[in-house]
Design a protein around this motif. Structure first.
Motif, PDB file in Angstrom:
ATOM      1  N   SER A 149       0.826  -1.209   0.000  1.00  0.00           N
ATOM      2  CA  SER A 149       0.000   0.000   0.000  1.00  0.00           C
ATOM      3  C   SER A 149       0.859   1.258   0.000  1.00  0.00           C
ATOM      4  O   SER A 149       0.400   2.340  -0.390  1.00  0.00           O
ATOM      5  N   GLY A 164      -2.500   0.004  -2.907  1.00  0.00           N
ATOM      6  CA  GLY A 164      -2.410   1.445  -2.769  1.00  0.00           C
ATOM      7  C   GLY A 164      -3.782   2.080  -2.848  1.00  0.00           C
ATOM      8  O   GLY A 164      -4.105   3.014  -2.106  1.00  0.00           O
ATOM      9  N   GLY A 165      -4.623   1.551  -3.730  1.00  0.00           N
ATOM     10  CA  GLY A 165      -5.995   2.037  -3.827  1.00  0.00           C
ATOM     11  C   GLY A 165      -6.789   1.794  -2.561  1.00  0.00           C
ATOM     12  O   GLY A 165      -7.612   2.632  -2.154  1.00  0.00           O
ATOM     13  N   LYS A 167      -5.638   1.788   0.465  1.00  0.00           N
ATOM     14  CA  LYS A 167      -5.214   2.812   1.424  1.00  0.00           C
ATOM     15  C   LYS A 167      -5.967   4.127   1.167  1.00  0.00           C
ATOM     16  O   LYS A 167      -6.480   4.754   2.103  1.00  0.00           O
ATOM     17  N   GLN A 168      -6.027   4.565  -0.077  1.00  0.00           N
ATOM     18  CA  GLN A 168      -6.721   5.810  -0.406  1.00  0.00           C
ATOM     19  C   GLN A 168      -8.228   5.684  -0.184  1.00  0.00           C
ATOM     20  O   GLN A 168      -8.883   6.613   0.309  1.00  0.00           O
ATOM     21  N   LEU A 169      -8.780   4.529  -0.547  1.00  0.00           N
ATOM     22  CA  LEU A 169     -10.201   4.274  -0.326  1.00  0.00           C
ATOM     23  C   LEU A 169     -10.545   4.372   1.151  1.00  0.00           C
ATOM     24  O   LEU A 169     -11.574   4.932   1.541  1.00  0.00           O
ATOM     25  N   THR A 170      -9.673   3.836   1.987  1.00  0.00           N
ATOM     26  CA  THR A 170      -9.883   3.867   3.430  1.00  0.00           C
ATOM     27  C   THR A 170     -10.041   5.303   3.931  1.00  0.00           C
ATOM     28  O   THR A 170     -10.943   5.605   4.723  1.00  0.00           O
ATOM     29  N   MET A 171      -9.189   6.198   3.467  1.00  0.00           N
ATOM     30  CA  MET A 171      -9.268   7.596   3.902  1.00  0.00           C
ATOM     31  C   MET A 171     -10.566   8.252   3.430  1.00  0.00           C
ATOM     32  O   MET A 171     -11.204   9.020   4.155  1.00  0.00           O
ATOM     33  N   SER A 172     -10.976   7.934   2.215  1.00  0.00           N
ATOM     34  CA  SER A 172     -12.208   8.509   1.682  1.00  0.00           C
ATOM     35  C   SER A 172     -13.430   8.045   2.470  1.00  0.00           C
ATOM     36  O   SER A 172     -14.296   8.849   2.839  1.00  0.00           O
ATOM     37  N   CYS A 186      -7.059   0.982   7.725  1.00  0.00           N
ATOM     38  CA  CYS A 186      -6.390  -0.014   6.893  1.00  0.00           C
ATOM     39  C   CYS A 186      -5.301  -0.693   7.716  1.00  0.00           C
ATOM     40  O   CYS A 186      -4.447  -0.017   8.288  1.00  0.00           O
ATOM     41  N   THR A 244      -3.580   4.078   8.166  1.00  0.00           N
ATOM     42  CA  THR A 244      -2.995   2.802   7.734  1.00  0.00           C
ATOM     43  C   THR A 244      -1.964   2.371   8.755  1.00  0.00           C
ATOM     44  O   THR A 244      -0.978   3.078   8.996  1.00  0.00           O
TER      45      THR A 244
END
Length: 263
Positions: A149, A164-165, A167-172, A186, A244
């Protein structure tokens, strides 16, 4: 805190991809902390022994079919999971896959398999269960990422992109649902032996190479993830979201030898 914030008694946790490997380790840890389980696999019969193990420890485990690449399967699984207990408190979004190839050999279908499973599937499972959690005003979602990630590795282009996606999805999702009492984090394991990568661990030279890059000088062991998943599932992490958590022995530091004394 006047109570044990890590106690999951009375909680219900979903663990996807629980027919083997890290999924079963996550399930064991949550059950040991007091949670009852919903566990998934594309073939629920593969989890018969694991169900018996959890029930022998005094907790319940409901096995359900789930194919992350099938929208109707996700919808049916979510309805059945909620119906089984009347509520879901915790989701561990663990199921995934990998294709290990040099980038120049990755096919269109390879890419779609990994991204559709690991990223699209993770989102729509989170959405299906998150809708229920938002309505209840409570939930803990733990998306399983990877050290990939945050780091790239040769031969893992689709997998790194998918994690990596995540990780970004988690923040969104954390930003979307935090106001509703739902945390989304994450959990990113480093190098653990699984069915997907076991062939690497059969090569002693590669294992030595790996250990040399990990500050703690060993690959991950199954129990190394237990405390982290329970922490993120519990009230102890109620003010943590969108993060994360790397459980990687330190390999994400870069582990580069900077002095001749280290060689």
């Amino acid at each position: 805190m006047s109570h044990n914030a890590f106690d999951l008694s009375g909680k219900v946790a979903i663990v996807t991809g629980a027919s083997r490997g890290l999924g079963q380790q996550f399930g064991r840890a949550l059950a040991a902390a007091g949670a009852d389980l919903v566990i998934t696999s594309r073939n629920p019969e593969d989890m018969t022994d694991f169900v018996a193990e959890i029930e022998a420890g005094g907790r319940r485990a409901v096995p359900l079919a789930l194919d992350l690449r099938d929208e109707s399967s996700i919808t049916q699984f979510a309805s059945a999971a909620i119906a089984a207990y009347g509520k879901i408190d915790i989701l561990v979004n663990n199921a995934g896959c990998n294709v290990r190839k040099p980038a120049l050999e990755v096919t269109w279908d390879d890419w779609n398999l990994v991204l559709d499973t690991n990223l699209r599937g993770t989102f729509f499972v989170a959405q299906a269960i998150g809708r229920h959690m938002v309505e209840r005003g409570y939930g803990r979602i733990i998306n399983i990422g990877s050290v990939t990630s945050v780091m790239g590795y040769a031969g893992l282009a689709p997998y790194c992109a998918s994690r990596g996606g995540v990780k970004q999805l988690t923040m969104s999702l954390a930003d979307d649902w935090g106001r509703h009492g739902v945390t989304v984090n994450c959990l990113a394991p480093g190098w653990f032996r699984t069915e997907q990568n076991k062939v690497l661990y059969e090569n002693e030279q590669w294992v030595d190479y790996l250990k040399d890059r990990i500050p703690l000088r060993r690959p991950g062991q199954p129990g190394d993830l237990a405390g982290s998943v329970v922490f993120l599932a519990s009230d102890a992490s109620e003010y943590i979201t969108g993060q994360t958590l790397l459980v990687d022995g330190g390999i994400s530091t870069g582990a580069t030898k900077a002095t001749l004394d280290d060689v």
